[in-house]
Design a protein around this motif. Structure first.
Motif, PDB file in Angstrom:
ATOM      1  N   ALA A 174       0.846  -1.204   0.000  1.00 60.84           N
ATOM      2  CA  ALA A 174       0.000   0.000   0.000  1.00 60.84           C
ATOM      3  C   ALA A 174       0.875   1.246   0.000  1.00 60.84           C
ATOM      4  O   ALA A 174       0.657   2.190  -0.778  1.00 60.84           O
ATOM      5  N   MET A 175       1.886   1.262   0.874  1.00 55.99           N
ATOM      6  CA  MET A 175       2.753   2.442   0.994  1.00 55.99           C
ATOM      7  C   MET A 175       3.562   2.665  -0.288  1.00 55.99           C
ATOM      8  O   MET A 175       3.736   3.798  -0.731  1.00 55.99           O
ATOM      9  N   ASP A 176       4.070   1.562  -0.870  1.00 59.35           N
ATOM     10  CA  ASP A 176       4.859   1.688  -2.104  1.00 59.35           C
ATOM     11  C   ASP A 176       4.005   2.302  -3.208  1.00 59.35           C
ATOM     12  O   ASP A 176       4.445   3.192  -3.941  1.00 59.35           O
ATOM     13  N   ASP A 178       1.317   4.165  -2.928  1.00 62.72           N
ATOM     14  CA  ASP A 178       1.040   5.580  -2.642  1.00 62.72           C
ATOM     15  C   ASP A 178       2.277   6.437  -2.912  1.00 62.72           C
ATOM     16  O   ASP A 178       2.181   7.524  -3.471  1.00 62.72           O
ATOM     17  N   SER A 179       3.435   5.924  -2.509  1.00 64.80           N
ATOM     18  CA  SER A 179       4.665   6.717  -2.659  1.00 64.80           C
ATOM     19  C   SER A 179       5.006   6.966  -4.118  1.00 64.80           C
ATOM     20  O   SER A 179       5.331   8.089  -4.498  1.00 64.80           O
ATOM     21  N   ARG A 180       4.929   5.898  -4.923  1.00 65.47           N
ATOM     22  CA  ARG A 180       5.261   6.069  -6.349  1.00 65.47           C
ATOM     23  C   ARG A 180       4.384   7.149  -6.965  1.00 65.47           C
ATOM     24  O   ARG A 180       4.839   8.037  -7.670  1.00 65.47           O
ATOM     25  N   VAL A 205      12.867   9.267   6.535  1.00 69.29           N
ATOM     26  CA  VAL A 205      12.651   8.558   7.806  1.00 69.29           C
ATOM     27  C   VAL A 205      11.286   7.865   7.778  1.00 69.29           C
ATOM     28  O   VAL A 205      10.270   8.492   7.499  1.00 69.29           O
ATOM     29  N   GLY A 206      11.316   6.545   8.053  1.00 67.86           N
ATOM     30  CA  GLY A 206      10.090   5.756   7.930  1.00 67.86           C
ATOM     31  C   GLY A 206       9.753   5.587   6.465  1.00 67.86           C
ATOM     32  O   GLY A 206       8.584   5.564   6.081  1.00 67.86           O
ATOM     33  N   GLY A 207      10.787   5.448   5.657  1.00 67.19           N
ATOM     34  CA  GLY A 207      10.621   5.423   4.194  1.00 67.19           C
ATOM     35  C   GLY A 207      10.262   4.071   3.621  1.00 67.19           C
ATOM     36  O   GLY A 207      10.289   3.891   2.411  1.00 67.19           O
ATOM     37  N   LEU A 228      15.501   5.223   6.224  1.00 65.04           N
ATOM     38  CA  LEU A 228      15.525   4.584   7.541  1.00 65.04           C
ATOM     39  C   LEU A 228      14.168   3.952   7.802  1.00 65.04           C
ATOM     40  O   LEU A 228      13.148   4.554   7.515  1.00 65.04           O
ATOM     41  N   ASP A 229      14.191   2.756   8.342  1.00 68.13           N
ATOM     42  CA  ASP A 229      12.918   2.152   8.764  1.00 68.13           C
ATOM     43  C   ASP A 229      13.221   1.041   9.761  1.00 68.13           C
ATOM     44  O   ASP A 229      14.386   0.814  10.118  1.00 68.13           O
ATOM     45  N   LEU A 230      12.193   0.389  10.219  1.00 70.05           N
ATOM     46  CA  LEU A 230      12.357  -0.665  11.211  1.00 70.05           C
ATOM     47  C   LEU A 230      13.118  -1.846  10.598  1.00 70.05           C
ATOM     48  O   LEU A 230      13.032  -2.075   9.383  1.00 70.05           O
ATOM     49  N   PRO A 231      13.852  -2.596  11.434  1.00 66.66           N
ATOM     50  CA  PRO A 231      14.698  -3.675  10.906  1.00 66.66           C
ATOM     51  C   PRO A 231      13.971  -4.654   9.979  1.00 66.66           C
ATOM     52  O   PRO A 231      14.467  -4.979   8.905  1.00 66.66           O
ATOM     53  N   ARG A 248      18.694   0.768   9.295  1.00 68.39           N
ATOM     54  CA  ARG A 248      17.705   0.515  10.328  1.00 68.39           C
ATOM     55  C   ARG A 248      17.616   1.714  11.234  1.00 68.39           C
ATOM     56  O   ARG A 248      18.630   2.206  11.705  1.00 68.39           O
ATOM     57  N   TYR A 249      16.417   2.181  11.459  1.00 71.18           N
ATOM     58  CA  TYR A 249      16.258   3.335  12.320  1.00 71.18           C
ATOM     59  C   TYR A 249      15.543   2.923  13.592  1.00 71.18           C
ATOM     60  O   TYR A 249      14.495   2.313  13.556  1.00 71.18           O
ATOM     61  N   VAL A 250      16.133   3.202  14.681  1.00 69.30           N
ATOM     62  CA  VAL A 250      15.397   3.012  15.922  1.00 69.30           C
ATOM     63  C   VAL A 250      15.437   4.315  16.707  1.00 69.30           C
ATOM     64  O   VAL A 250      14.414   4.916  17.005  1.00 69.30           O
ATOM     65  N   LEU A 261       9.734  13.309   5.898  1.00 71.41           N
ATOM     66  CA  LEU A 261       8.784  12.515   6.694  1.00 71.41           C
ATOM     67  C   LEU A 261       7.489  12.440   5.897  1.00 71.41           C
ATOM     68  O   LEU A 261       6.650  13.347   5.974  1.00 71.41           O
ATOM     69  N   LYS A 262       7.365  11.405   5.093  1.00 74.98           N
ATOM     70  CA  LYS A 262       6.134  11.298   4.301  1.00 74.98           C
ATOM     71  C   LYS A 262       5.146  10.374   4.992  1.00 74.98           C
ATOM     72  O   LYS A 262       5.420   9.193   5.194  1.00 74.98           O
ATOM     73  N   TRP A 263       4.012  10.937   5.344  1.00 70.56           N
ATOM     74  CA  TRP A 263       2.931  10.167   5.961  1.00 70.56           C
ATOM     75  C   TRP A 263       3.407   9.438   7.211  1.00 70.56           C
ATOM     76  O   TRP A 263       3.088   8.287   7.438  1.00 70.56           O
ATOM     77  N   ILE A 264       4.243  10.136   7.993  1.00 69.92           N
ATOM     78  CA  ILE A 264       4.755   9.566   9.229  1.00 69.92           C
ATOM     79  C   ILE A 264       4.069  10.198  10.433  1.00 69.92           C
ATOM     80  O   ILE A 264       3.500   9.511  11.270  1.00 69.92           O
ATOM     81  N   HIS A 266       1.380  11.771  10.947  1.00 62.94           N
ATOM     82  CA  HIS A 266      -0.061  11.568  11.222  1.00 62.94           C
ATOM     83  C   HIS A 266      -0.318  10.233  11.926  1.00 62.94           C
ATOM     84  O   HIS A 266      -1.410   9.971  12.397  1.00 62.94           O
ATOM     85  N   ASP A 267       0.723   9.383  11.980  1.00 63.18           N
ATOM     86  CA  ASP A 267       0.597   8.094  12.689  1.00 63.18           C
ATOM     87  C   ASP A 267       0.787   8.255  14.195  1.00 63.18           C
ATOM     88  O   ASP A 267       0.575   7.300  14.946  1.00 63.18           O
ATOM     89  N   TRP A 268       1.259   9.420  14.627  1.00 59.93           N
ATOM     90  CA  TRP A 268       1.722   9.535  16.019  1.00 59.93           C
ATOM     91  C   TRP A 268       1.018  10.649  16.779  1.00 59.93           C
ATOM     92  O   TRP A 268       0.611  11.657  16.207  1.00 59.93           O
TER      93      TRP A 268
HETATM   94  C1  LIG Z   1       2.503   4.993   7.183  1.00 60.53           C
HETATM   95  S1  LIG Z   1       4.016   4.240   6.782  1.00 60.53           S
HETATM   96  C2  LIG Z   1       4.729   5.448   5.720  1.00 60.53           C
HETATM   97  C3  LIG Z   1       5.781   4.874   4.845  1.00 60.53           C
HETATM   98  C4  LIG Z   1       6.365   5.824   3.804  1.00 60.53           C
HETATM   99  N1  LIG Z   1       6.907   7.018   4.399  1.00 60.53           N
HETATM  100  C5  LIG Z   1       5.342   6.152   2.763  1.00 60.53           C
HETATM  101  O1  LIG Z   1       4.686   7.175   2.833  1.00 60.53           O
HETATM  102  O2  LIG Z   1       5.172   5.344   1.831  1.00 60.53           O
HETATM  103  C6  LIG Z   1       4.943   4.425   8.267  1.00 60.53           C
HETATM  104  C7  LIG Z   1       6.342   3.833   8.206  1.00 60.53           C
HETATM  105  O3  LIG Z   1       6.978   4.106   9.459  1.00 60.53           O
HETATM  106  C8  LIG Z   1       7.712   2.961   9.828  1.00 60.53           C
HETATM  107  N2  LIG Z   1       7.933   2.971  11.268  1.00 60.53           N
HETATM  108  C9  LIG Z   1       7.072   2.706  12.265  1.00 60.53           C
HETATM  109  N3  LIG Z   1       7.680   2.845  13.456  1.00 60.53           N
HETATM  110  C10 LIG Z   1       8.947   3.221  13.204  1.00 60.53           C
HETATM  111  C11 LIG Z   1      10.083   3.521  14.023  1.00 60.53           C
HETATM  112  N4  LIG Z   1      10.014   3.468  15.341  1.00 60.53           N
HETATM  113  N5  LIG Z   1      11.218   3.854  13.410  1.00 60.53           N
HETATM  114  C12 LIG Z   1      11.274   3.928  12.058  1.00 60.53           C
HETATM  115  N6  LIG Z   1      10.263   3.664  11.225  1.00 60.53           N
HETATM  116  C13 LIG Z   1       9.111   3.307  11.808  1.00 60.53           C
HETATM  117  C14 LIG Z   1       6.853   1.798   9.360  1.00 60.53           C
HETATM  118  O4  LIG Z   1       7.594   0.602   9.251  1.00 60.53           O
HETATM  119  C15 LIG Z   1       6.363   2.330   8.008  1.00 60.53           C
HETATM  120  O5  LIG Z   1       7.252   2.006   6.965  1.00 60.53           O
END
Ligand SMILES: C[S@@+](CC[C@H](N)C(=O)[O-])C[C@H]1O[C@@H](n2cnc3c(N)ncnc32)[C@H](O)[C@@H]1O
Length: 363
Positions: A174-176, A178-180, A205-207, A228-231, A248-250, A261-264, A266-268
């Protein structure tokens, strides 16, 4: 007592008004059928089938033959298509057996390689299950520290995506998709000025799997992009997207001129957004040295996105949709509060015709 009676009188309606109100109520109650009919069309491959017939469109018997629908179901397919033509997803000309269905600008986006994975993602069973029963989350003391999604599924969306490959794959697809689509139309067309002057490295970040970074790198070849994204997300990323570096981003964001930060956000929740933005600020240089954060997210009620009922409704629908995982769609003043708290001094919103706007945030 007198005031109450007066109020009741004001609400008194004629039979016609009551019947209209009932119609309107049922219209709202049945709105989910539109979404499910859309998903059925995607599952059946109807957009691709019409597309492969060329500009002439397809009749029902052609669709039945092309898709492999059982001939006895042709009348049911007609009913499904009636919902989808009424709502503008497809168009129809002619009637009876000669009725011919064509793609509209909406269903053109559902042809393979387009946005179908995103629409299927909207209706992901665990996600819909959580939204289907909000009562416990709203009322139960034990649910106060949990997201709606967690209450329904026993874990967060990110935990489910990490442990269940089917969910992880669906989320990334879904994300791929939307991103493309979004990067092509948002960043490289209407928002080109946002990136054309950037010289130094960009980190997304969260890409996810890197679809955004790959699209940015191909439109702006001088930019060094990393993701950067989760492992588990990094580990499952395909290897074909040029020299995009995946990390890997932690806890830590490596130095970059621009953090995307694309669509990141709004998740938080607000407090998490402030933490994320503070990390971003540590990673970039001063504004004069080219440092900025680019946020792609909705700005609820912003000038261009408040045009018409479709954008207004989509904004608020998305807000409740994302409430499922404790996310929020924010208005300008809500964004500003977060930016100030994270220590940023200025921001600029570039409006777009779509759901999301481009926000440039300066240290
Ligand atoms: C809604 S998706 C957006 C993905 C991408 N930016 C896009 O728009 O296609 C949120 C992304 O954040 C990542 N994510 C969630 N928690 C994270 C964390 N603590 N560190 C890094 N990435 C995280 C998820 O794995 C996911 O790829």
């Amino acid at each position: 007592m007198a005031a109450l009676v007066q109020q009741e009188d004001k609400l008194a309606m004629s039979s016609d008004e009551l019947l209209e109100a009932q119609l309107e109520l049922y219209h709202h109650g049945l709105a989910f059928v539109k979404s499910l009919a859309l998903k059925a069309a995607i599952d059946l491959g109807i957009p691709d089938a019409i597309h492969s017939r060329g500009g002439g469109g397809a009749t029902l018997s052609e669709l039945v033959a092309d898709i492999g629908i059982h001939p006895t179901k042709l009348p049911n397919l007609r009913r499904l298509m009636r919902v989808l033509t009424t709502s503008g997803v497809f168009s129809v000309s002619g009637s009876g057996d000669a009725a011919c269905y064509k793609l509209t600008r909406v269903s053109r986006l559902l042809v393979s390689g387009g946005l179908s994975p995103m629409v299927v993602g909207f209706l992901y069973p665990q996600y819909v299950a959580a939204l289907s029963d909000m009562r416990e989350w709203f009322t139960d003391e034990r649910a106060t520290a949990m997201s709606l999604f967690e209450v329904a599924n026993g874990r967060t969306l990110w935990e489910l995506a990490a442990s269940d490959p089917t969910t992880g794959t669906a989320l990334q697809a879904a994300m791929d998709a939307d991103s493309r689509f979004t990067v092509k139309n948002l960043l490289t067309d209407c928002g080109a000025s946002v990136l054309s002057a950037v010289r130094g490295p960009l980190v997304d970040v969260g890409g996810g799997h890197g679809a955004t970074a790959a699209a940015v790198a191909s439109a702006f070849p001088h930019l060094k992009c990393s993701v950067l994204d989760l492992p588990h997300v990094v580990a499952s990323a395909p290897a074909h997207e040029g020299d995009i570096r995946r990390r890997r981003y932690v806890e830590y964001i490596p130095p970059a001129d621009v953090v995307l930060l694309k669509w990141i956000l709004h998740d938080w929740k607000d407090e998490d957004c402030v933490k994320i933005l503070r990390r971003c600020k540590e990673a970039i240089p001063s504004r004069d040295a080219g440092g900025k954060v680019i946020i792609i997210d909705a700005v609820v009620g912003s000038a261009s996105s408040s045009q018409g009922i479709i954008s207004k409704e989509t904004e608020v629908l998305f807000d409740v949709y994302i409430m499922n995982i404790d996310g929020i769609e924010r208005e300008d003043h809500e964004w500003k509060k977060i930016f100030v708290e994270a220590g940023f001094t200025d921001y600029k919103i570039t409006p777009t015709k779509g759901l999301r706007q481009i926000i440039e945030l300066y240290p």
